[in-house]
Motif scaffolding. Structure first.
Motif, PDB file in Angstrom:
ATOM      1  N   SER A 125       0.857  -1.173   0.000  1.00  0.00           N
ATOM      2  CA  SER A 125       0.000   0.000   0.000  1.00  0.00           C
ATOM      3  C   SER A 125       0.898   1.229   0.000  1.00  0.00           C
ATOM      4  O   SER A 125       2.020   1.197   0.505  1.00  0.00           O
ATOM      5  N   PRO A 126       0.423   2.332  -0.567  1.00  0.00           N
ATOM      6  CA  PRO A 126       1.247   3.558  -0.525  1.00  0.00           C
ATOM      7  C   PRO A 126       1.343   4.175   0.860  1.00  0.00           C
ATOM      8  O   PRO A 126       2.079   5.140   1.046  1.00  0.00           O
ATOM      9  N   ASP A 127       0.601   3.637   1.826  1.00  0.00           N
ATOM     10  CA  ASP A 127       0.561   4.233   3.169  1.00  0.00           C
ATOM     11  C   ASP A 127       1.081   3.270   4.222  1.00  0.00           C
ATOM     12  O   ASP A 127       0.499   3.142   5.300  1.00  0.00           O
TER      13      ASP A 127
ATOM     14  N   PRO B 223      15.988  -5.225  -0.208  1.00  0.00           N
ATOM     15  CA  PRO B 223      15.104  -6.360  -0.512  1.00  0.00           C
ATOM     16  C   PRO B 223      15.711  -7.651  -0.005  1.00  0.00           C
ATOM     17  O   PRO B 223      16.936  -7.816   0.042  1.00  0.00           O
ATOM     18  N   PHE B 224      14.857  -8.576   0.366  1.00  0.00           N
ATOM     19  CA  PHE B 224      15.321  -9.839   0.928  1.00  0.00           C
ATOM     20  C   PHE B 224      15.154 -10.932  -0.126  1.00  0.00           C
ATOM     21  O   PHE B 224      14.053 -11.154  -0.630  1.00  0.00           O
TER      22      PHE B 224
ATOM     23  N   ILE C 243      10.025   5.424   0.577  1.00  0.00           N
ATOM     24  CA  ILE C 243      11.472   5.155   0.611  1.00  0.00           C
ATOM     25  C   ILE C 243      11.834   4.103  -0.426  1.00  0.00           C
ATOM     26  O   ILE C 243      12.808   4.239  -1.187  1.00  0.00           O
ATOM     27  N   ILE C 244      11.043   3.049  -0.510  1.00  0.00           N
ATOM     28  CA  ILE C 244      11.352   1.951  -1.440  1.00  0.00           C
ATOM     29  C   ILE C 244      11.169   2.413  -2.876  1.00  0.00           C
ATOM     30  O   ILE C 244      11.982   2.110  -3.761  1.00  0.00           O
ATOM     31  N   ASN C 245      10.095   3.168  -3.133  1.00  0.00           N
ATOM     32  CA  ASN C 245       9.866   3.635  -4.503  1.00  0.00           C
ATOM     33  C   ASN C 245      10.969   4.574  -4.964  1.00  0.00           C
ATOM     34  O   ASN C 245      11.358   4.565  -6.136  1.00  0.00           O
ATOM     35  N   SER C 246      11.459   5.401  -4.069  1.00  0.00           N
ATOM     36  CA  SER C 246      12.550   6.292  -4.462  1.00  0.00           C
ATOM     37  C   SER C 246      13.843   5.542  -4.707  1.00  0.00           C
ATOM     38  O   SER C 246      14.719   6.018  -5.416  1.00  0.00           O
TER      39      SER C 246
ATOM     40  N   ILE D 109       5.209  -1.703  -5.399  1.00  0.00           N
ATOM     41  CA  ILE D 109       6.126  -2.825  -5.505  1.00  0.00           C
ATOM     42  C   ILE D 109       7.157  -2.692  -4.398  1.00  0.00           C
ATOM     43  O   ILE D 109       7.865  -1.692  -4.309  1.00  0.00           O
ATOM     44  N   LEU D 110       7.205  -3.706  -3.546  1.00  0.00           N
ATOM     45  CA  LEU D 110       8.136  -3.668  -2.421  1.00  0.00           C
ATOM     46  C   LEU D 110       9.281  -4.645  -2.619  1.00  0.00           C
ATOM     47  O   LEU D 110       9.830  -5.165  -1.661  1.00  0.00           O
TER      48      LEU D 110
END
Length: 1902
Positions: free
Chosen positions: A242-244, A407-408, A312-315, A350-351
């Motif tokens: 989710s974006p939040d 990422p794991f 943070i992940i998207n950036s 996407i994480l």
């Protein structure tokens, strides 16, 4: 690079600056290629080909296309120069021609070894065969592109092994936490929150980042520190991104006196670096150490921080578009694919796949004591999202928290699960552990439990004791998990926090200073015992903590009260929200048994303490329906006492069956999530009830039917759920996973009784009283049906079988089959709708994961494995499912029917491994005998058979009956049929037997049942029309997949085995040959070269205008054996045809060679021709070509190279080498495989051709077969081929020439011409191997034709070279010259022919070819100059005046060039000349009145056509063989050429010429009674005439310019003048700019000058070192008598030979002057031919000049003005504007050098020179006519103007009157001398017989 080499390269490049004809584009390319070449010297070697791909030679790429360009290395010691650099070594300033080039100066190529070293043709065949078989690929399908996986129905997907659910996994590593001061230990707690769902989505992760000296403050409270509590890294899992999603970090400190704000002030106000604060800090450290020693076990809130994890992940994610979003929908996420994401604000987050990042958090908020709950936290996060800070004023504490986020992917060492179980055990203890953090998904996750997990989470929320007068403060809660009510029963099941024990017996909540009703945010995690009892409970103890130490109170704890919560309530785990009362006094023993009145409660037993309990357990379902069912099943297993208590009700034993049935029925009402979570256990219980009859209260319980119905209902619910994933066959993945990995046969009563203790807590021993012995029942569904009394023999047999095989092996399957048969209603419909599940249950023991006892059943005979009742049930099931498929199709549910059909196919597939094959074949027969020929049913039968034929024993089943003696009449194994070979006509029978092997006969179907069925369906499908060819594609793909499996099967590696397998598919060859009409011929594209398959009946109406062959003629029907037109519609798509053809090639490759040879001998000639046609199509289909798709893929891969380079740089490796190695390998691999496939496929065709040729001595149709084989070989040379194949193809061609040379040259003249052309084309190949083979072949053609047909071969080779030069765009003359030298070397070295005339004849022929090449070089030089190029082509065509075929070819080439430049008129003229040439030779062959008598007939179109007259002495007769043999030298060819010319004339807007063209066509069409074409022709004529009427004078014809070339640099063009024809409205600057640009590149920009005027050029005044071009506008010139016939605008612009341009000048040398001194020079040019012609420029052959005096110039100007006025006045539709413009220039008062001034200059006085009298009088008469025309114009304008122009009209009238009055005296003045008689009559000498001449006498003239 060596310095000499580099300097030589640079020298050659610098030479490019001085090349005259080198354009800037070429120079740019040279520099670019040079940079690439220099760069290649520093790059690593190119990657080797992928393993398994053979290379034809050590220095040869495996599939160099013959048409490709490769260069020969300059020398082995230095890097090879590119071809353009090699060519620069020549002198670029001169042209290579035949006069200065000798073939003998060249070094010939290496000759083919052993070209004539063979004793017999058989030995030559053997050598060629051995060469072809060397290095071949054994597996054809390994090179073929894999089939579409969507159609691979025979592949049953293997589900993933059950495993724990995991979402996107993120590794978060806590690096440090630092504040401005460092005085006390601080503790961090990390957790994830989903703001959108307003939910916490992970458990807490506790982290201790304190240094050792601060951690030492707490040693007294942490005597034990387990290694697992030292983790600083956590693996978080997120299922629903989710974006939040926020990561929240809560910070706690040791409890101390004071509010949170007071404790935080030092952190806000003090700095460690400030020396003033040293004393304060020391004091604070001392106080902190004191509090830690005394209150170290208690915590208090301190601060918190947060980050938006998604942002943070998207950036940190590189290239968002490249992330694979499909990973969100994988099998690990069996949830709704679209509904959830439809509610997201943006695209799915996407994480995974992001770059590792280090996060620094500098905003740390101070915790507020009254806002500690998760609700308050979520409000803060919502405010932060909106404004990036909380709206309320919240103080921040200076500090920094550093985290690493990555990422794991791979499981690290020392990783612990959420239960602290080591996932990767490590012996060393010095590795800091990493913990998995348990996820609390924000929505349901539908994954069954696959691991044991039994966790409980306790969340204290609020304590409300404000109403008490003496309410305590500083409250904490001690939480314990008790197994009894004694203080010693506290269990160590509470998970510890950081830097402490793994498990605790008790834990404390945080303390909020001076708060009477505190909120709590603790999360207490417990490991529940596997077996809970009524005594297990949670105990809460409430304390008041004294922060100040008092003397009379040693302990800091003051008891407030107790509360507890039972874990089980009516055997069910208690979860949810609870509000508990508090006991004030100490708890007595057995406090839970006391009544509430006995105990003292706070606030009168009010509920004061809020707590929430959540369980994450694979033991406790937490669903009413499931818990009830499992409880009742446990009662059946024994160990319980009746009445049984379920929730609030008590169930006696006699009602157990009824309640159990109700619970089974209610299972379908369970929620989906718990149903999925406990799916495996639930299905196991239901299948146990289906198999095992139960005795309850002395009665047999009939539970099988209701359990089966419940299982069907569950299966239906799972399939209907949109949240659950399915595989490509529509199977629910949860159920398929259960069947493959989990399902185990229910345990038999004997197993249960003998098992002792159960192996799992869910399986217990059955009491003996509840089990019915096997002998007492036949079916548990109907126990009232008695079984047959067993005989003693049966009892003995059963005893033996039962001792070997468990009864349960067949019992469960028989019971399940019976239930499927007897089911009714909705249950029956759903059971067969999802029959795949129950089918796999029936055969489930075939899986290795099910039951070990099953394997012993294989030891039994197949007929004895199953009972007859089971077989009957199976038969019934198959029949019902077969009928159900048709019923579903009637309901238009095609997709569902296909799924059921595939399920049935897999069921019978599995039965083939278990049951009697004859029984299974009967089931297959019943299925296939539906008798309905619907395309959909045929399609499903094909899928059905495809699955059956993919069985592992398919080959064994098919090859076992390969002999007629052992063949059963399938599917019954007891009947056989044999063919006796002992008849008198054995040879005929043997012939028929061989032919029958390649046909789908009844005998074949009996011997090979499954193969026969599949081939029968294929044959039926090919004859059926289906939507888009789907049925045909499925049928062909079924055969393709089967053969692919055989080809890659290791059991078929041996050739003898492969031959047997190929023999199984010989009828497929016959089917393909019979279905050749359906193949898609688009696989064979049109090739360059002559097309000679057309005859007199060819329809040339739609023939392309310029020399383009029809693709059908090459691959469609080269043998003229099919009775179909070339335009017949193919029914198979190109890819489907390709699949079918590769199957044919596989059979031909693996079949026995002798058998194929006998087959080709025995087959009829028509069938053999069809086979050869099929081979031609195969060659076209498997031609090596780089498709557009592969080019696009290569472009996409090149785009990906940038990303790969970036990744390589990030990893710090050798970026350039890694990128080139990996990307280059990817780009090359596909091309390598395609090239090897093309080579192998064509070699198979070549093998078959050799087999046919070697069988020819046994056949009767040798001549026809030879021609057919030659056609296939020629087509092989037409297509793009690899060098490896071409070597073998040329060897076969040479063998064919050696064997049947005379026959080929006599009977196959046309094909021999094509052969010469193809071989000559390969002689110009840049590939050395191809060129060498072609030279050897061409020499053998000359050698073996020398005795009889050498003259014809010479003509054919010459014509071939002419065609090659004219058409090939990539033709390279330097290689062809080298090939000519090699052929000359063959002739000189041939010892046998040395004493003959062959060497001299060959030498003469090669010199002629070399001469043609010289002209070709000149054409190459002037490719950018279209006029010069056409001159050269015209000269070559003129040279072939005596060879009509070649002249026609060159005329067509010229027409094509003109058409490409959109010079349609010239293109049409070329075709008119070609038609005239054809007419000349047709008139020699045929004498028909309707045919033109020759080129004379065409002179109305153009007088230039007369040059095509065949009147020379050396004209070849058309009767001679090989002359005029093309398809255009026919009546249809003549009509076709003229029709193409007419179309081009229409494109060029010469509509009048179309009429003249059709005047020649119409008599021919009338003679043929071709009324359809007559109608079409007259319609075209009508449209042409309509265009004439419509456009009229609006057409723009050509513009003409005279161009002169001066200067030695122009060579042959020096002092030559031409008339150029340019498109209409071409201005002088346009052609000037074009010619200047081109010739400046040729002679140099500084060496060219453009002469700007049209004055005569004086060569003496020109610079000899420069080149000059003079361009002048010219207009058509006509004499007065010509103008009488040229009335229309078209006639004035057609057939033009004379042009004129004018040059004004004065005596003083100036171009312009006064009227009295203005002279004008007129130059009239006459061209060699009339425009339009076959060229756009024509030589000037005559020039005339005359000068006009000033008065003559004035006369000409006035005549021109007068004509313009007359035209404007007398037009049908006058143009007022044009008329007024002319009047203004005629009668205007202010016109400079106007009419009045002209009259005043020349008419004001009578000239003194009598010679000017006549000019003076003529000018006067011109003015009189001019004044008259002006008056008419003024009157005409009066009627055209409107009211607004009356004043303008009056002004014009006034000016006209003034002009007339001014001119009147001059116009009325006459010269008297002009009116005197010229000759005085001499009456005295009058004679009636003499007439006096009117000429002046000499005296008078003097």
């Amino acid at each position: 690079m060596p310095a000499p080499v580099l300097s030589e390269v640079l020298r050659r490049v610098i030479t490019c600056f001085h090349v005259p004809c080198l354009s800037h584009i070429v120079f740019r390319d040279i520099l670019q290629l040079l940079s690439i070449w220099v760069l290649s010297l520093s790059l690593p070697n190119p990657p080797p080909p992928p393993p398994g791909l053979a290379s034809p030679g050590p220095n040869q790429d495996p599939f160099i296309a013959a048409s490709g360009k490769t260069s020969q290395p300059a020398c082995p010691s230095s890097p090879p120069l590119p071809p353009f650099l090699q060519s620069l070594s020549e002198d670029a300033g001169r042209t290579l021609t035949s006069s200065d080039f000798d073939l003998r100066c060249l070094t010939p190529d290496p000759r083919v070894e052993g070209l004539l070293r063979f004793s017999t043709p058989e030995e030559l065949d053997r050598l060629n065969h051995e060469a072809r078989q060397a290095g071949r690929h054994p597996e054809l399908f390994a090179l073929y592109p894999p089939a579409d996986e969507e159609e691979a129905v025979e592949i049953r997907p293997i589900p993933d092994c059950p495993k724990e659910h995991m979402g996107d996994r993120i590794l978060i590593r806590c690096q440090s936490m630092k504040f401005e001061i460092d005085i006390e230990p601080l503790f961090a707690t990390l957790a994830l929150y989903d703001l959108k769902e307003k939910k916490k989505i992970s458990e807490n992760f506790y982290c201790d980042l304190n240094p050792d000296h601060l951690r030492g403050y707490l040693k007294g409270h942490t005597p034990q520190v387990d290694h697992s509590s030292l983790a600083r890294s956590a693996i978080f899992s997120v299922t629903y991104p989710s974006p939040d999603i926020y990561l929240v970090i809560k910070i706690e400190k040791v409890l101390q006196q004071g509010e949170i704000s007071d404790c935080a002030d030092p952190y806000i106000n003090l700095r460690e670096s400030d020396q003033k604060n040293k004393d304060k800090l020391d004091k604070l450290r001392g106080q902190a150490e004191t509090f830690c020693h005394r209150l170290g076990r208690y915590r208090m809130p301190f601060a918190w921080a947060t980050i938006n994890l998604t942002e943070i992940i998207n950036s940190a994610t590189p290239e968002r578009d490249s992330v694979d979003t499909d990973s969100l929908k994988g099998a690990q996420l069996p949830r709704r694919n679209s509904e959830r994401y439809a509610t997201l604000d943006d695209q799915p987050c996407i994480l995974s796949g992001f770059k590792p990042a280090t996060i620094t958090i500098s905003t740390i908020f101070r915790q507020e004591g009254d806002r500690l709950s998760d609700e308050d936290l979520l409000k803060f996060l919502s405010e932060i999202k909106k404004t990036s800070a909380p709206q309320r004023r919240v103080r921040t504490i200076p500090g920094i928290i550093k985290l690493d986020i990555s990422p794991f992917h791979d499981m690290p060492q020392a990783c612990l699960s959420s239960e602290l179980i080591p996932l990767v055990p490590v012996a060393e203890k010095n590795i800091r552990p990493i913990k998995e953090v348990l996820e609390f998904p924000s929505s349901e996750v539908y994954v069954p439990h696959s691991i044991y997990r039994n966790l409980l989470f306790v969340y204290p929320q609020r304590l409300n004791i404000v109403n008490r007068l003496t309410a305590p403060r500083n409250i904490t809660i001690k939480i314990q998990f008790m197994s009894g009510e004694d203080s010693s029963t506290s269990m160590p099941v509470i998970f510890g926090k950081s830097s402490g024990p793994e498990f605790l017996q008790e834990t404390y909540t945080t303390v909020t200073y001076h708060n009477k009703s505190p909120d709590f945010y603790e999360e207490v995690k417990l490991a529940l015992p596997a077996q809970l009892t009524e005594r297990h409970h949670l105990l809460f103890t409430f304390y008041h903590i004294s922060c100040q130490q008092k003397q009379n109170q040693p302990s800091c704890e003051t008891l407030i009260g107790y509360s507890w919560l039972r874990m089980l309530n009516t055997d069910r785990l208690q979860t949810g929200q609870y509000c508990l009362p508090i006991v004030l006094e100490r708890l007595p023993l057995n406090y839970s048994l006391h009544s509430p009145e006995v105990l003292k409660w706070m606030d009168s037993h009010k509920s004061l303490f809020n707590v929430e309990i959540q369980a994450v357990s694979s033991v406790h379902p937490q669903d009413n329906h499931l818990e009830r069912f499992f409880t009742l099943c446990r009662a059946l297993e024994g160990g319980v006492s009746f009445p049984l208590r379920v929730k609030e009700e008590k169930i006696p034993e006699n009602k157990l069956e009824q309640e159990l049935k109700l619970s089974i029925v209610s299972l379908s009402s369970s929620r989906l999530e718990p149903l999925v979570l406990y799916l495996h256990l639930l299905l196991d219980k239901l299948f146990t009830l289906i198999m095992q009859p139960m005795v309850i209260a002395g009665q047999t319980a009939n539970l099988a039917q209701i359990a089966f119905e419940s299982a069907v209902s569950i299966v239906n619910s799972l399939h209907n759920s949109q949240e659950l994933a399915r595989d490509q066959q529509g199977r629910n993945e949860l159920l398929s996973t259960y069947l493959y990995w989990v399902f185990c046969l229910p345990r038999s009563p004997r197993d249960v009784q003998g098992a002792g203790t159960p192996t799992s807590p869910n399986v217990r021993s059955y009491p003996h009283s509840l089990i019915v012995p096997r002998s007492r029942f036949r079916s548990s569904s109907n126990p009232d049906i008695p079984g047959a009394p067993p005989s003693p023999e049966d009892a003995e047999v059963n005893h033996i079988l039962n001792s070997k095989v468990g009864v349960c092996v067949c019992q469960f399957h028989e019971e399940l089959a019976l239930q499927m048969v007897v089911s009714t209603g909705v249950c029956r419909e759903n059971a067969y709708k999802y029959a795949w599940f129950f089918f796999e249950l029936l055969v489930s023991p075939s899986h290795p994961h099910t039951h070990t006892k099953w394997f012993s059943i294989v030891l039994m005979p197949r007929q004895s494995r199953f009972s007859d009742r089971f077989k009957d049930d199976i038969t019934t099931i198959v029949s019902v499912v077969t009928a159900e498929i048709a019923t579903i199709l009637v309901k238009q549910q095609k997709e569902q029917a296909e799924k059921v059909n595939i399920s049935l196919a897999f069921f019978l597939y599995d039965l083939l491994s278990l049951m009697d094959r004859g029984f299974v074949f009967h089931l297959v027969k019943n299925y296939c005998n539906q008798g309905i020929l619907m395309p959909t049913l045929i399609s499903m039968r094909l899928e059905f058979l495809r699955i059956l034929c993919s069985h592992e024993h398919y080959l064994s089943l098919s090859l076992f009956f390969s002999s007629p003696a052992s063949a059963p009449a399938s599917p019954c194994p007891s009947i056989s049929s044999q063919v006796s070979p002992t008849s008198s006509s054995y040879s005929y029978q043997e012939q028929q037997r061989i032919l029958g092997l390649f046909e789908l006969t009844q005998e074949f179907k009996q011997q090979h049942y499954l193969t026969g069925l599949l081939l029968t369906e294929l044959s039926a499908a090919l004859d059926m029309e289906s939507e888009g060819g789907k049925v045909q594609r499925k049928a062909i793909n079924a055969i393709y997949s089967l053969l692919c499996a055989h080809d890659l099967d290791q059991r078929c590696v041996k050739p003898e085995v492969g031959a047997k397998v190929a023999a199984l598919y010989l009828p497929l060859v016959g089917i393909i040959i019979d279905s050749i009409n359906y193949l898609d011929f688009t696989v064979s594209e049109a090739r360059s070269g002559k097309n000679k398959t057309g005859g007199p009946d060819d329809d040339l109406e739609n023939v392309p205008p310029i020399n383009q062959s029809v693709a059908m003629a090459i691959a469609g029907n080269p043998f003229n054996t099919l009775g179909r037109s070339a335009l017949s519609v193919a029914t198979l798509a190109a890819d489907t045809s390709r699949h079918l053809l590769v199957c044919f090639l596989w059979v031909m490759k693996n079949a026995e060679r002798g058998l194929i040879q006998r087959w080709t001998v025995d087959m009829p000639s028509s069938q053999l021709n069809r086979l050869l046609e099929l081979l031609t199509i195969c060659v076209s289909c498997f031609e090596y070509r780089v498709s557009l798709l592969s080019i696009n893929q290569a472009l996409q891969k090149s785009q990906q190279a940038k990303l790969q380079l970036e990744e390589a740089l990030l990893r710090g490796m050798g970026a350039r080498g890694e990128m080139i190695r990996r990307v280059g390998a990817e780009l090359d691999q596909e091309a390598v495989i395609s090239g090897n496939l093309a080579t192998e496929a064509n070699l198979i065709v070549l093998d078959l051709l050799e087999t046919i040729v070697q069988a020819m001595p046994l056949a009767d149709c040798k001549d026809n077969v030879t021609g057919g084989v030659l056609k296939v070989l020629l087509h092989c040379l037409t297509c793009n081929q690899s060098s490896s194949f071409l070597s073998h193809a040329f060897s076969t061609l040479r063998a064919l020439l050696i064997k049947f040379g005379d026959l080929l040259f006599e009977e196959e003249a046309e094909q021999c011409a094509d052969l010469c052309q193809k071989v000559l084309q390969y002689c110009s190949s840049p590939v050395d191997e191809n060129r060498s083979q072609a030279c050897a072949t061409l020499y053998l053609i000359m050698r073996y034709s020398y005795s009889n047909n050498f003259s014809r071969v010479k003509m054919q080779v010459t014509m071939s070279l002419a065609s090659l030069v004219g058409q090939s765009s990539d033709f390279q003359e330097e290689y062809l010259r080298r090939s000519l030298r090699t052929i000359l070397a063959y002739a000189e070295e041939d010892g046998e022919m040395r004493n003959t005339q062959l060497p001299s004849q060959v030498d003469e022929l090669l010199r002629n070819l070399n001469s043609i090449l010289s002209d070709t070089v000149k054409m190459r030089e002037f490719q950018e100059d279209p006029e010069m190029l056409m001159d050269l082509m015209y000269r070559i065509a003129k040279g072939y005046q005596t060879s009509p075929d070649l002249r026609l070819t060159w005329l067509q080439n010229m027409a094509e060039k003109h058409s490409n430049r959109k010079c349609y008129t010239e293109s049409a003229m070329c075709l008119v000349h070609a038609a005239a040439l054809v007419a000349e030779y047709l008139s020699m062959l045929e004498d028909h009145k309707y045919l033109p008598v020759g080129s004379v007939t065409f002179q109305n179109i153009s007088p230039n056509v007369l040059e095509e007259s065949a009147v020379s002495d050396d004209i070849l007769s058309p009767d001679e063989d090989g002359v005029c043999s093309g398809r255009y030298f026919t009546e249809n060819g003549l009509v076709g050429l003229l029709e193409q010319a007419a179309e081009l004339f229409i494109n060029g807007s010469l509509f009048e010429t179309v009429n003249e063209v059709y005047k020649i066509i119409l008599p021919i069409l009338e003679a043929h009674r071709d009324f359809r074409k007559l109608a079409s022709t007259h319609d075209k004529l009508k449209r042409a005439f309509d265009k004439i009427i419509e456009k009229g004078h609006k057409r723009m014809f050509g513009t003409y310019f005279r161009v002169g070339f001066y200067g030695a640099k122009f060579g042959d063009l020096d002092e030559r003048e031409f008339v150029y024809k340019e498109p209409g409205i071409t201005h002088l600057p346009e052609i000037s700019h074009r010619l200047e640009n081109f010739y400046s590149q040729c002679v140099g920009e500084d060496s060219l000058e453009m002469i700007k005027d049209s004055t005569p050029v004086d060569r003496k005044k020109l610079n000899p070192n420069k080149a000059y071009i003079q361009i002048t506008y010219a207009e058509p010139y006509f004499d007065d008598y010509e103008m009488k016939d040229r009335l229309t605008n078209f006639e004035k612009n057609f057939n033009l030979r004379r042009f004129m341009f004018t040059t004004p000048f004065t005596r003083a040398g100036r171009p312009r002057g006064e009227l009295s001194e203005q002279y004008k020079r007129k130059t009239i040019l006459t061209t060699m031919h009339a425009f339009p012609y076959v060229k756009t420029r024509i030589n000037v052959i005559q020039k005339e000049e005359f000068v006009l005096t000033p008065i003559e110039v004035a006369i000409e100007d006035m005549q021109k003005k007068t004509r313009e006025l007359a035209v404007a006045t007398h037009r049908e539709q006058p143009d007022p504007k044009m008329l007024q413009m002319l009047l203004q220039g005629s009668v205007g008062a202010t016109v400079n050098q106007g009419p009045l001034e002209v009259a005043q200059v020349f008419l004001n006085e009578i000239p003194a020179d009598p010679k000017l009298y006549r000019h003076h009088n003529k000018l006067r008469l011109c003015f009189k006519e001019f004044i008259m025309r002006c008056g008419e114009a003024v009157e005409k304008n009066k009627h055209l103007i409107g009211p607004d122009q009356k004043e303008y009209q009056q002004e014009l009238k006034k000016n006209y009157n003034r002009l007339r009055e001014n001119l009147r005296p001059m116009l009325e003045r006459k010269i008297p001398e002009l009116y005197k008689p010229i000759i005085k009559p001499r009456l005295e000498n009058r004679d009636s017989f003499k007439r006096l001449s009117l000429r002046r006498t000499p005296e008078e003239n003097s």
